[in-house]
Scaffold this motif. Structure first.
Motif, short mmCIF file in Angstrom:
data_model
loop_
_atom_site.label_atom_id
_atom_site.label_comp_id
_atom_site.label_asym_id
_atom_site.label_seq_id
_atom_site.Cartn_x
_atom_site.Cartn_y
_atom_site.Cartn_z
N UNK A 177 0.82 -1.20 0.00
CA UNK A 177 0.00 0.00 0.00
C UNK A 177 0.86 1.26 0.00
N UNK A 179 3.21 1.53 -1.98
CA UNK A 179 3.73 1.59 -3.35
C UNK A 179 4.84 0.61 -3.66
N UNK A 181 6.49 -2.54 -4.98
CA UNK A 181 6.17 -3.63 -5.90
C UNK A 181 7.44 -4.44 -6.12
N UNK A 184 10.13 -4.11 -9.12
CA UNK A 184 9.91 -2.91 -9.91
C UNK A 184 11.06 -1.94 -9.65
N UNK B 76 0.91 -2.48 -11.49
CA UNK B 76 1.17 -2.42 -10.05
C UNK B 76 1.91 -1.15 -9.64
N UNK B 77 2.95 -0.70 -10.36
CA UNK B 77 3.66 0.51 -9.91
C UNK B 77 2.78 1.77 -9.97
N UNK B 80 -0.29 2.82 -6.66
CA UNK B 80 -0.19 3.66 -5.47
C UNK B 80 -0.51 5.12 -5.78
N UNK B 110 7.55 5.01 -5.65
CA UNK B 110 6.82 5.64 -6.75
C UNK B 110 7.76 6.20 -7.81
#
Lengths: 219, 473
Positions: A177, A179, A181, A184, B76-77, B80, B110
């Motif tokens: 939550x 962010x 991942x 990534x 997914x990225x 948020x 992010x």
């Protein structure tokens, strides 16, 4: 020094002294590590603890070897005695002077360790004080039901595992939550670099170690 | 920016037979504040987790759409930036050690340009008004402060939709007011969509734009404006009967001398002198996050406190842990904390084996089980019981122990009304025979009041008895 290279150097040192029987090398390592710790302004009290705490296993090993050993009993006894201290002191140069967050950053950015692993370990580390309290709660709850849960009781660990499963699920959700991942790409606010001097310290350290092992050993 | 639509959503937990949602179709409009309601255990958390993408929705179970895009098609990225969630338990939503590090962690995830991270994090902290917490350790913050940090993280991430799952469960009233004010600002000034789940509806009628209810038929329906007054009126604070004030005695059960409680740097209870009385039932009330559970943890030596607590004339710190635990037991809020075996029968056997008194004979246990609607489940694994069944079993196990004092932390949480009546009746019968002392923390008061003798209230960091002075006749 860059935390990852420091860790690598310490692993090489630990590996090498495990296979050598050189008292002078162990003593030299303890002295070098002690000087490093003093230079990094580690409290004298902490250093004193580092000297006192390993005394029990060190004496244990020494006497076992001295009484029951075969061959060069006395030499091996002193090798084992000093080796314990070499492990503790070289280890302390990492644990007492390197921040866990710095090490995590470095492992992620310099060694390209998966971020999942790096932050998972960090999150677990940050939960440690809560885990301690939770174990107290489990033991108290046990006493209230008439059951004494000692530190070797399987039920204590069964409960602790159940709780950690819940926690790990919650934590994974919280990280997602925020962010996070898996695999990534991320940006890095705190940049950790490997400077030439870090490589120099690593290579210099390894060379110095070989000098201690092969050139001027005093058994 | 983001209207969320649920289209024919169905969901069933793997371990459960009955579905939580059946072909739900509902809409959460953009830039508006929606209150999601329903009794505990109806699936509020599950719905929010599905909407945040934290629980995967199986194929053919309907769709969750953000504007026209299906949630599973948002990479997914990027999620948020679309949606963020604030959790009920403030202790398990941070991965890092300090406030600053947590914010940086979220912004790095992010892929925020490192050069603007510092600006983003300080302006988020300023918006919530907690700049002074920037370098503090998260472990040392109070529940309210942690939730403010959680909201600051969401502000920094600039997510369009903010989901909040019972966010005020351990937040004191002042912090709750300030958090709600920020949420309204986020809606009005920044156009955020806010969806908040709660089972205590007090104070929301002035703030929210919509109220959605999860119904017993597994649907989500909007409550029409005309039904609001009746709906919110039902949640006005209950008026309590006026109990008598206790008369101070020479040998109380517990004597608290200048006892103060803290949470990190936050003062919960100011040093206070207090007596708790034997063979009487004391009710402790107070808002969330004021320190009621911390008081119980102090009484059973699980939490540090200042001052001294005497039990039966002895400083509890000087009593042997094992012996003291047999005298003063705590019914934990989390029922599972009290289970140590696998099946119901094993748990019952353990309590009988170590019981302090002999009131609970096998016959009496059997009738108590029947009374609590738990009979015939001997071989069931406790972890597969429903939350209500777990709670009832936990209470019975602790009653069987017959420790002279039982501290009960929210014993009625998640129980339906018929269970509450059965339980209170059982407590009354047992107590008439055994003279056990009960000290009870409870928000839920319906059905409980006949059991109570004294009322302690914790408010404004003060712990004191409320009631009328008893006149000698």
């Amino acid at each position: 020094m860059n935390p990852s290279l420091k860790l690598l150097l310490l692993l090489i040192v630990a590996l090498e002294i495990s296979f050598t029987t050189i008292v002078s090398l162990n003593v030299a390592l303890v002295i070098l590590a002690g000087i490093y710790l003093l230079a990094k302004r580690v409290k004298l009290r902490t250093l004193l603890w580092l000297l006192i705490v390993p005394l029990i296993p060190a004496i244990g090993l020494w006497s076992t070897q001295y009484i029951n050993g075969t061959g060069q009993k006395e030499l091996m006894a002193w090798v084992l005695f000093t080796r314990i201290y070499a492990f503790v002191f070289t280890g302390a140069t990492l644990t007492l002077t390197t921040d866990v967050l710095e090490l995590t950053d470095s492992l992620e950015q310099n060694c390209h360790l998966p971020a999942k692993f790096a932050y998972g370990v960090l999150a677990a580390y940050n939960l440690a004080p809560k885990i301690k309290h939770e174990v107290q709660v489990i033991r108290a709850a046990g006493l209230m039901r008439g059951q004494t849960l000692s530190f070797w009781s399987p039920q204590l660990y069964f409960k602790a595992i159940l709780i950690s499963i819940t926690w790990s699920q919650n934590l994974a959700q919280a990280m997602a939550s925020h962010g996070f991942v898996e695999d990534a790409p991320r940006t890095h606010y705190r940049k950790v670099r490997v400077r030439p001097v870090d490589w120099g310290l690593l290579i210099g350290g390894i060379i110095l170690l070989q000098l201690g092992v092969f050139v001027m050993p005093w058994h | 920016m983001a209207t969320i639509a649920l289209e024919h959503l169905s969901y069933t937990y793997q371990t459960a037979q009955t579905p939580i949602f059946e072909h739900v179709t509902a809409k959460f409009p953009a830039h508006q504040f929606t209150l999601l309601t329903g009794p505990s255990g109806t699936g509020k958390s599950t719905l929010l987790q599905l909407m945040a993408g934290l629980l995967p929705l199986p194929a053919d179970h309907g769709h969750i759409c953000y504007d026209q895009t299906q949630l599973q098609n948002i990479s997914a990225p990027d999620r948020s930036k679309r949606v963020a969630m604030m959790f009920q338990n403030p202790n398990q939503q941070f991965a890092m050690d300090t406030v600053e590090h947590e914010l940086i962690f979220a912004l790095e995830n992010q892929r925020t340009d490192p050069h603007i991270i510092h600006h983003r994090l300080t302006s988020a902290l300023d918006f919530i008004g907690i700049r002074e917490l920037q370098h503090r350790l998260l472990n040392q913050l109070s529940g309210g402060e942690k939730q403010k940090v959680a909201l600051a993280v969401i502000v920094a991430m600039d997510s369009d939709v903010i989901l909040l799952d019972e966010p005020f469960a351990s937040v004191d009233p002042d912090a709750r007011v300030s958090l709600l004010r920020r949420l309204v600002e986020l809606r009005d000034q920044r156009g955020k969509t806010i969806i908040l789940a709660d089972h205590d509806y007090a104070g929301y009628d002035q703030i929210v734009d919509h109220v959605l209810q999860i119904t017993p038929t597994h649907q989500v329906v909007e409550l029409s404006r005309s039904d609001w007054p009746a709906f919110f009126a039902a949640f006005q604070p209950q008026t309590l009967p006026a109990w008598f004030l206790p008369v101070p005695v020479d040998q109380p059960l517990f004597a608290l001398h200048q006892v103060g409680l803290r949470q990190g740097q936050h003062e919960l209870v100011r040093p206070t002198d207090l007596q708790l009385h034997a063979h009487r039932n004391t009710l402790i009330t107070g808002a969330n996050g004021t320190g009621k559970s911390t008081l119980f943890e102090a009484l059973v030596r699980l939490n540090p406190y200042s001052g001294t607590i005497n039990y039966d004339g002895h400083d509890i710190q000087k009593l042997r842990r094992k012996r003291y635990a047999r005298h003063v037991a705590l019914l934990f809020q989390d029922a599972e904390a009290q289970f140590f075996n696998i099946t119901v029968a094993e748990e019952l056997a353990q309590s009988q084996k170590y019981a302090y008194g002999d009131y609970f004979t096998p016959t009496r246990i059997q009738s108590a089980l029947t009374q609590l609607n738990l009979a015939g489940r001997d071989e069931q694994v406790i972890y597969t019981l429903s939350e209500g069944q777990k709670k009832k079993l936990q209470i019975l196990l602790m009653l069987i122990m017959q420790s002279p004092v039982l501290l009960m932390d929210e014993p009625l949480k998640g129980l339906d009304l018929s269970s509450i009546h059965a339980l209170v009746k059982l407590l009354q019968t047992v107590q008439a025979a055994t003279q056990q002392t009960l000290i009870i923390i409870s928000h839920q008061l319906t059905g409980l009041t006949p059991l109570i003798d004294y009322h302690l209230r914790l408010a404004d960091h003060q712990l004191q008895y409320v009631g009328e002075v008893r006149h000698e006749s």
